[in-house]
Design an enzyme around this catalytic site. Structure first.
Site, PDB file in Angstrom:
ATOM      1  N   CYS A   1      10.386   1.315   1.928  1.00 32.93           N
ATOM      2  CA  CYS A   1      11.613   0.246   2.447  1.00 32.93           C
ATOM      3  C   CYS A   1      12.870   0.833   2.470  1.00 32.93           C
ATOM      4  O   CYS A   1      13.654   0.375   3.037  1.00 32.93           O
ATOM      5  CB  CYS A   1      11.434  -0.611   1.171  1.00 32.93           C
ATOM      6  SG  CYS A   1       9.983  -1.243   0.830  1.00 32.93           S
TER       7      CYS A   1
ATOM      8  N   LYS B   1      20.329 -10.069   1.020  1.00 31.91           N
ATOM      9  CA  LYS B   1      20.328 -10.439   2.213  1.00 31.91           C
ATOM     10  C   LYS B   1      18.482 -10.672   2.205  1.00 31.91           C
ATOM     11  O   LYS B   1      17.674 -10.912   1.425  1.00 31.91           O
ATOM     12  CB  LYS B   1      20.758  -9.870   3.348  1.00 31.91           C
ATOM     13  CG  LYS B   1      22.093  -9.832   3.300  1.00 31.91           C
ATOM     14  CD  LYS B   1      22.711  -8.526   4.024  1.00 31.91           C
ATOM     15  CE  LYS B   1      22.801  -8.710   5.507  1.00 31.91           C
ATOM     16  NZ  LYS B   1      23.482  -7.447   6.098  1.00 31.91           N
TER      17      LYS B   1
ATOM     18  N   GLU C   1      12.423  -2.958  10.729  1.00 37.49           N
ATOM     19  CA  GLU C   1      11.924  -2.118   9.949  1.00 37.49           C
ATOM     20  C   GLU C   1      10.635  -1.502  10.720  1.00 37.49           C
ATOM     21  O   GLU C   1       9.496  -2.300  11.023  1.00 37.49           O
ATOM     22  CB  GLU C   1      11.481  -2.504   8.568  1.00 37.49           C
ATOM     23  CG  GLU C   1      10.928  -1.652   7.640  1.00 37.49           C
ATOM     24  CD  GLU C   1      10.780  -2.130   6.371  1.00 37.49           C
ATOM     25  OE1 GLU C   1       9.898  -3.292   6.197  1.00 37.49           O
ATOM     26  OE2 GLU C   1      11.013  -1.694   5.383  1.00 37.49           O
TER      27      GLU C   1
ATOM     28  N   LYS D   1      -2.964  -8.364  -7.856  1.00 34.10           N
ATOM     29  CA  LYS D   1      -3.580  -8.444  -6.350  1.00 34.10           C
ATOM     30  C   LYS D   1      -3.194  -7.293  -5.574  1.00 34.10           C
ATOM     31  O   LYS D   1      -2.134  -6.827  -5.341  1.00 34.10           O
ATOM     32  CB  LYS D   1      -3.123  -9.546  -5.498  1.00 34.10           C
ATOM     33  CG  LYS D   1      -4.318 -10.218  -4.521  1.00 34.10           C
ATOM     34  CD  LYS D   1      -4.802  -9.149  -3.531  1.00 34.10           C
ATOM     35  CE  LYS D   1      -3.868  -9.370  -2.413  1.00 34.10           C
ATOM     36  NZ  LYS D   1      -4.074  -8.340  -1.212  1.00 34.10           N
TER      37      LYS D   1
ATOM     38  N   GLU E   1      10.846  -8.078  -3.690  1.00 32.52           N
ATOM     39  CA  GLU E   1      11.065  -6.737  -3.107  1.00 32.52           C
ATOM     40  C   GLU E   1      10.591  -6.442  -1.689  1.00 32.52           C
ATOM     41  O   GLU E   1       9.473  -6.230  -1.722  1.00 32.52           O
ATOM     42  CB  GLU E   1      10.596  -5.549  -3.836  1.00 32.52           C
ATOM     43  CG  GLU E   1      11.092  -5.609  -5.171  1.00 32.52           C
ATOM     44  CD  GLU E   1      12.674  -5.405  -5.570  1.00 32.52           C
ATOM     45  OE1 GLU E   1      13.276  -5.035  -4.586  1.00 32.52           O
ATOM     46  OE2 GLU E   1      13.223  -5.730  -6.592  1.00 32.52           O
TER      47      GLU E   1
ATOM     48  N   GLU F   1      -4.960  -4.466   0.375  1.00 31.22           N
ATOM     49  CA  GLU F   1      -6.105  -4.341   1.118  1.00 31.22           C
ATOM     50  C   GLU F   1      -6.574  -2.679   1.431  1.00 31.22           C
ATOM     51  O   GLU F   1      -7.628  -2.230   1.243  1.00 31.22           O
ATOM     52  CB  GLU F   1      -6.211  -4.894   2.564  1.00 31.22           C
ATOM     53  CG  GLU F   1      -6.101  -6.403   2.618  1.00 31.22           C
ATOM     54  CD  GLU F   1      -4.553  -7.127   2.321  1.00 31.22           C
ATOM     55  OE1 GLU F   1      -3.890  -6.414   1.753  1.00 31.22           O
ATOM     56  OE2 GLU F   1      -4.454  -8.077   2.998  1.00 31.22           O
TER      57      GLU F   1
ATOM     58  N   TRP G   1       0.836  -1.205  -0.132  1.00 30.36           N
ATOM     59  CA  TRP G   1      -0.019  -0.136   0.040  1.00 30.36           C
ATOM     60  C   TRP G   1       0.826   1.207   0.093  1.00 30.36           C
ATOM     61  O   TRP G   1       0.304   2.447   0.008  1.00 30.36           O
ATOM     62  CB  TRP G   1      -0.843  -0.067   1.257  1.00 30.36           C
ATOM     63  CG  TRP G   1      -0.206  -0.447   2.320  1.00 30.36           C
ATOM     64  CD1 TRP G   1      -0.145  -1.650   3.039  1.00 30.36           C
ATOM     65  CD2 TRP G   1       0.579   0.510   3.301  1.00 30.36           C
ATOM     66  NE1 TRP G   1       0.530  -1.713   4.207  1.00 30.36           N
ATOM     67  CE2 TRP G   1       1.307  -0.296   4.380  1.00 30.36           C
ATOM     68  CE3 TRP G   1       1.176   1.849   3.150  1.00 30.36           C
ATOM     69  CZ2 TRP G   1       2.020   0.048   5.417  1.00 30.36           C
ATOM     70  CZ3 TRP G   1       1.941   2.436   4.291  1.00 30.36           C
ATOM     71  CH2 TRP G   1       2.272   1.530   5.255  1.00 30.36           C
TER      72      TRP G   1
ATOM     73  N   SER H   1       6.225  -7.606   2.915  1.00 29.24           N
ATOM     74  CA  SER H   1       7.167  -7.780   3.961  1.00 29.24           C
ATOM     75  C   SER H   1       7.726  -9.132   3.706  1.00 29.24           C
ATOM     76  O   SER H   1       7.501  -9.780   2.874  1.00 29.24           O
ATOM     77  CB  SER H   1       6.029  -8.049   5.179  1.00 29.24           C
ATOM     78  OG  SER H   1       5.256  -9.035   5.044  1.00 29.24           O
TER      79      SER H   1
END
Ligand code: ADP
Ligand code: MG
Length: 503
Positions: free
Chosen positions: A303, A475, A405, A194, A268, A197, A170, A247
């Protein structure tokens, strides 16, 4: 099923509230807006006021099957369109998006709470830029001739993979969608997206804009929840490639399911991007750079946010003061107001999570958390998900705020004395997405740039993802690259070898 004409306006509109209602309760499948097969829907909420602005169709496996079926049928024809022609069509889509930048910017601001001037308009323009960039790359889908035997012509050709499943988050949904669909389409694949939400509307509007040019079925969109709609998309037998942004946790689930099917994935995932500031930097430019690096205008929901800032000790105190003063001068308020710099957090869940990190930081012995920028006074925004940007000092490297994060307007600043030690700190998380270095000593800068564990290192700037530059982490930050020619060739095609005996 609704038939054409579409419920959405032909001409661009600035009434994002009306447009949100018109888009309510629909997927986009086979060139049409359709309701969920089950008839179910869920609310789309304006995070600045807490009001429901639309409903989103709640997709499940039946909707996935319909969308993937249409995409698979369309793909057979789309792959026959010459590559440069496919590119030209995607380029035409860019022009249509450009005409609708204002509309899309307002719609995304409404559903995500991202400020119109500083974030939402920028994102809408970037969508057009990405479509233009990939639209020009059709002719680059080249193969090779391979030396084998003078009597055998041996060549490779680039072929599309088939139906691509794209799952997006989002935070910058339109931009991330464009990064996935543009190269996929130009390479001859068709796509089922997709949406997230929390932000299903702007990307849904883009479907109709693109389908003014693209053949029906090439580009489809489902809204719904991850396990009910995202998982069946990944698992569908006709989906031959998955590209995912989100995530680390869900990235692992997606990769496992793709592994079962033996299909390629691009991931990603998260980041905990370090910013390293040397005392010889251009001070004012670097302080300004820290604000953009931390993506404060996006409430840190990025990110690549510089959520760990290491500053050489001689300028540490001055840097923290200057940064706090600059963040203080940013204006938090109604995302749809041109004067606003900082909007809201996306959802009550994220709000609670970010507040939890802040409370933990404040409770940590020896740590100081400065809250910057005043909360908006407007009573209409009383229920808005506003969080003051926080700058923490005095935390240790083991703190959850430093390792995990946060995805909110929270950064931790540390003094350092030694380049080797700071490099070890910078590399000391599970992530490896992006990093920035601020120094006028390019010898030191380049040396560290080579040794930082990150997919993208910038010196004396810290821009967001740009078309033409490969983007992707190492990583736990992900697998594969996006945004470049390399990304299109390596992630959306396979190379077939063809050999012709000539004697
Ligand atoms: P965030 O924490 O930012 O919400 P997520 O990784 O949870 O990031 O979500 C990113 C995207 O992945 C969303 O579109 C979400 O619906 C989708 N998703 C969540 N769970 C799954 C799953 N099990 N399979 C496929 N997609 C999922
Ligand atoms: Mg989630």
């Amino acid at each position: 099923m609704l038939d054409r004409p579409h419920p959405t306006p032909e001409a661009p509109t600035t009434d994002c509230f009306a447009l949100a209602r018109q888009l309510s309760g629909r997927h986009f499948i086979g060139g049409r807006y359709v309701a969920a097969r089950s008839g179910a829907s869920f609310p789309v909420v304006n995070p600045a006021t807490g009001e429901e602005v639309a409903r989103a169709a709640e997709g499940d496996a039946a909707d996935v099957d319909a969308a993937v079926g249409d995409a698979a049928r369309a793909q057979k024809e789309w792959a026959k369109v010459p590559a440069r022609k496919r590119g030209a069509l995607v380029h035409q889509c860019a022009a249509i998006v450009r005409e609708h930048v204002e509309e899309l910017a307002r719609l995304i601001a409404l559903e995500t709470g991202k400020a119109l001037r500083t974030e939402s308009r920028v994102e809408a323009n970037t969508v057009a830029d990405i479509l233009e960039f990939f639209g020009g790359l059709g002719g680059e889908l080249k193969g090779e001739t391979v030396p084998f035997d003078p009597k055998v012509l041996s060549v490779t050709v680039r072929e599309p993979l088939g139906v691509v499943g794209a799952i997006i988050p989002w935070n910058v949904p339109m931009l991330l969608m464009a990064l996935k669909i543009a190269p996929a389409l130009v390479a001859g694949n068709t796509v089922v997206v997709k949406s997230a939400e929390e932000a299903p509307l702007a990307v849904l509007r883009i479907c109709e804009l693109l389908n003014r040019v693209l053949p029906p079925g090439c580009f489809n969109m489902l809204s719904g929840f991850g396990p009910d709609c995202g998982a069946p998309l990944v698992e569908h037998p006709l989906v031959r490639k998955v590209t995912f942004t989100g995530s680390v946790e869900v990235g692992r689930i997606v990769a496992k399911a793709a592994g079962e099917k033996l299909i390629p994935v691009t991931l990603e995932l998260g980041g905990k991007s370090p910013m390293i500031v040397f005392a010889d930097c251009d001070f004012d430019k670097t302080v300004a750079g820290a604000l953009t690096s931390m993506r404060f205008t996006r409430q840190g929901q990025s990110c690549t946010a510089a959520s760990r800032i290491y500053v050489e000790r001689p300028i540490f105190d001055r840097f923290v003061e200057a940064m706090a003063a600059k963040v203080d001068a940013m204006r938090m308020g109604d995302p749809l107001d041109e004067a606003t710099d900082i909007g809201t957090i996306i959802s009550p869940e994220q709000f609670g999570k970010v507040r939890g990190f802040i409370d933990e930081g404040i409770a940590t012995a020896g740590a100081t958390g400065r809250a910057c920028s005043a909360l908006p006074a407007d009573p209409a925004l009383r229920k808005g998900l506003f969080i003051q940007p926080h700058i923490f000092t005095g935390l240790t490297g083991e703190s959850r705020l430093v390792q995990q994060e946060i995805f909110g307007p929270v950064t931790c600043i540390f003094p350092f004395d030694d380049a080797e030690a700071v490099l070890a700190e910078a590399n000391g998380t599970e992530y490896g997405l992006a990093a920035s270095l601020w120094t006028n000593n390019l010898k030191v800068g380049l040396d560290l740039a080579h040794r930082l564990e990150a997919g993208l290192v910038q010196i004396n700037q810290n821009l967001v993802v740009q078309a033409n530059l490969s983007y992707g982490g190492v990583k736990s930050s992900g697998l594969g690259k996006e945004a470049s020619l390399e990304a299109m060739l390596e992630h959306f095609t396979h190379k077939k070898t063809i050999m012709v005996r000539m004697d």
